[in-house]
Design an enzyme around this catalytic site. Structure first.
Site: not given
Ligand code: DGJ
Length: 722
Positions: A348, A425, A458-460, A523
């Site tokens: 990740d 963020r 994993k395309w966040d 999450d």
């Protein structure tokens, strides 16, 4: 499946019929259970004139599939367009209706369903200088119908499209309940039931993602004795709006499409505007429309190599390590994971640039050699040597101010001159409307895949869009840009499994599912929370699409404790994995995980692709339960969860669904610590009709051990062929 006779179009699906009277403005004569073919259906339309005359404001109060600004309706409508002369009166007239094999054949920049058998094409003209093409597609194996509109400017002046919804269904009178999947981060897609008393209810998103606040999947339930449920969803990942408009004059209108927030699309002469596709289905009961939607998504939305392929059991580094890992830690993690049968390792966030926290490096998709002890390829090869496939995290749509990419290309980030750019963020959003940015993204993702040989990405996407240059078309064009990149990547690397993610489940929609066969649901990995999130998600999306992991206990988000068995039972409802530091487990714990993985793999085909039935709702009582049954009815797995202790000795009973009533099944409980094993044989009819008391399922010992926690059991059903 579709026929036109006496100016009535009859669209048949296996169990429903939609009758449209083809007038200037088509009317819905009927939408309900499947009808035989007949010569005459006009009686469905009798009496509407009376209603019409008694209404002071509504000129067109008959049920229709299209409405527009200035058409004589005092209510929400589907199309709002301003002509070159500033007028807003739009009264499109149907000029042609025809049936076509498959879908309408035009080039499209938008993802949509596939595998349609036939489509009804309706062509309208309006003197404002525009042509509207509306289609309704049927699929032969599903009750779902797909629809959308395209608008072409046939005039000489630029038009302003202020609203263009994809679906209008006038559902008429009733005692209506709206079901919307609402929430927030960590509690995504929880079903909300609103009794409609009048006025409008809207489920919408405003920050460029389909959102965790209101999902585009909605249901209208008619609680009247005549009943019926209609569900719809939108093949779109950006701002959307579903409207339940209850008019005292003509009942419920359901609209679904692009959100018109700030929207004002300038359509120049000869240009065409395309609205996303909407899908809808009618059934007698809510659970019927949910079942149809799930199968439709699995069959006609999810595509490519992974459509029916078993999703690998994965282990993700995020909850275990966050940003703080190195090569040794990760490889030990992989070795342990391989020992218990896990198939895929996902590295990740934190593997690239200088990313040791969330303040920097998004956009610099180059391995941190210090952390990985060498190149990405070298590290990924080591992972593969340990026996696992290699997967990697990216957040391709974002850029950190502290990144080489931003230092070189500040213009790649969305911003408005003279306004401070919003940092969420510590990150900004790349301007996906810019072809140079799209090219950069395709290049960056390709080189990560090629360098690492990744089997999974994993395309966040961890923030919404609030810096709005060119606001009127930005949200629409951003999503088109996203699809362009996704389409290029999935074409180039069809073997790579992409799991989409957005701060958990902030973009769980059919648009993403056209490219990414699975989506990280939330999450929040706490079992109790997940029971709610997953129940809601499974209203409209199949299990194979829903990323679900066993996290650690106490849970890092809720601090609830729960047994490994409980966490497993809940997570095994979806595309399954683990998300904690497996190197911290002792041998007994590892053995337990090995048993879980073995069980999951044995039943994976049913768990991921079986028909899902809810048996108890977490929103209705003190229990939650579901059963998944293989297509041929020969195998099934049921899960039950007690949310709290039952005092006063009320025995827990179970009634299953979906099993073959004539088949004899061997029923067995999945072996669990502290649980009394159960094994017996029974016919499907008894299992589905009786309320079976399966002994003392929840033991006192367990109740002591997991004070105040969710307790679960799983049962397998194997047909005994004689
Ligand atoms: C948000 C995701 O939902 C998490 O699973 C994790 O990938 C983090 N982002 C990483 O930054």
């Amino acid at each position: 499946m579709i026929r036109i006779q006496n100016a009535i179009a009859k669209l048949d699906t296996p169990h429903t019929t939609l009758l449209l009277k083809l007038e200037d403005r088509p009317k819905i004569l009927y939408y309900g259970g499947r009808l035989r073919d007949a010569e005459d259906y006009t009686y469905f339309g009798l009496g509407t004139d009376g209603v019409l005359l008694s209404s002071a404001d509504d000129v067109h109060c008959e049920a229709s599939v299209l409405s527009s600004s200035g058409d004589g309706n005092n209510r929400e409508s589907m199309l709002h367009i301003i002509g070159g002369d500033g007028s807003g009166t739009l009264r499109p007239v149907l000029i042609e209706a025809k049936i076509k094999k498959g879908k309408p054949d035009y080039e499209s920049a938008l993802p949509s369903s596939y595998g349609a058998k036939e489509s009804l094409l309706l062509r309208y003209l309006d003197s404002m200088g525009l042509e509207i093409l509306q289609y309704f597609s049927v699929f032969g194996d599903s009750d779902v119908i797909a629809t959308s509109v395209r608008i072409r400017n046939t005039g000489k002046e630029t038009l302003q499209i202020r609203r263009c919804m994809s679906l209008q269904l006038d559902l008429g009178e009733g005692n209506w309940e709206a079901v919307t999947l609402d929430g927030a981060s960590q509690r995504e897609r929880c079903p909300n039931r609103t009794i409609l008393r009048g006025g409008s209810l809207s489920a919408a998103s405003f920050a460029g993602l389909s959102s965790n606040v209101h999902n585009p999947f909605v249901i209208a339930n008619n609680r009247h004795a005549r009943g019926g449920s209609v569900a719809c969803n939108l093949v779109w990942s950006g701002n959307h709006r579903e409207i339940f408009d209850l008019s005292p004059v003509s009942g419920l209108r359901l609209l679904s499409g692009l959100n018109d927030y700030l929207f004002n699309y300038k359509l120049k002469p000869d240009e065409t505007f395309e609205a996303p596709e909407a899908i809808f289905v009618r059934g007698e009961k809510e659970e019927d429309v949910c079942m149809e939607m799930r199968s439709f998504v699995a069959e006609h939305i999810v595509r490519g190599e992974w459509k029916k392929r078993a999703r690998p059991v994965l282990i993700n580094s995020w909850e275990g390590f966050l940003f703080s890992f190195d090569k040794e830690k990760l490889l030990e993690f992989c070795r342990r994971a391989a020992m218990v049968g896990i198939e895929l390792f996902v590295m990740d966030d934190g593997w690239f640039g200088n990313r040791n926290d969330d303040t920097c490096s998004l956009g610099d998709w180059v391995a941190n050699r210090k952390k990985l002890g060498g190149s990405l390829r070298e590290f990924a090869d080591e992972v593969r040597k340990s026996g696992l496939m290699f997967g990697i995290w990216m957040e391709p749509e974002m850029i950190s101010k502290d990144s080489d990419l931003f230092r070189t290309h500040p213009e790649y980030a969305l911003s408005v001159p003279g306004k401070e750019t919003l940092e969420i963020r510590h990150q900004r959003v790349l301007d996906l409307t810019n072809p140079a940015v799209q090219k950069f993204m395709i290049g960056a993702i390709s080189s990560v895949i090629e360098e690492s040989g990744a089997s999974y990405v994993k395309w966040d996407c961890n923030r919404g869009i609030f810096d709005l240059p060119g606001a009127e078309e930005l949200f629409y064009r951003y999503t088109l840009g996203l699809y362009k990149v996704l389409s290029a990547i999935t074409k180039k690397y069809p073997q790579v499994l992409i799991e989409s993610c957005a701060s958990g489940g902030n973009r769980y929609d059919l648009g993403m599912l056209c490219f990414t066969p699975q989506i990280w649901a939330s999450d929040n990995t706490d079992a109790r929370s997940r029971l709610a999130i997953q129940e809601g998600t499974l209203f409209g999306y199949p299990q194979s699409t829903m990323g679900a992991h066993v996290g650690s206990s106490p849970n890092p988000h809720t601090f609830n404790s729960s047994s490994p068995d409980t966490r497993f039972s809940v997570a095994s409802a979806g595309a399954f994995g683990y998300e904690f530091d497996i190197t911290a487990l002792n041998d007994t714990m590892l053995e337990n995980i090995r048993n879980q993985v073995t069980f999951y793999k044995q039943w994976r085909d049913v768990l991921q692709f079986g028909r899902y039935y809810r048996t108890d709702s977490v929103f209705e009582g003190d229990a939650s339960g579901w059963i998944v049954v293989s297509e041929d009815g020969s195998r099934a797995v049921a899960t039950v969860a007690l949310l709290g202790k039952r005092c006063g000795g009320v025995p827990f009973r179970m009634r299953f669904k979906g099993l073959d009533p004539n088949a004899l099944y061997a029923v067995a409980s999945r072996p669990q610590k502290r649980a009394n094993p159960i094994a017996f044989q029974a016919y499907g009819d008894a299992l589905c009709q009786g309320n079976i008391r399966l002994g003392n399922v929840f033991t006192e010992e367990e109740m002591h051990a997991y004070s105040n926690e969710v307790v679960t059991r799983m049962f397998t059903f194997t047909r005994i062929d004689r």
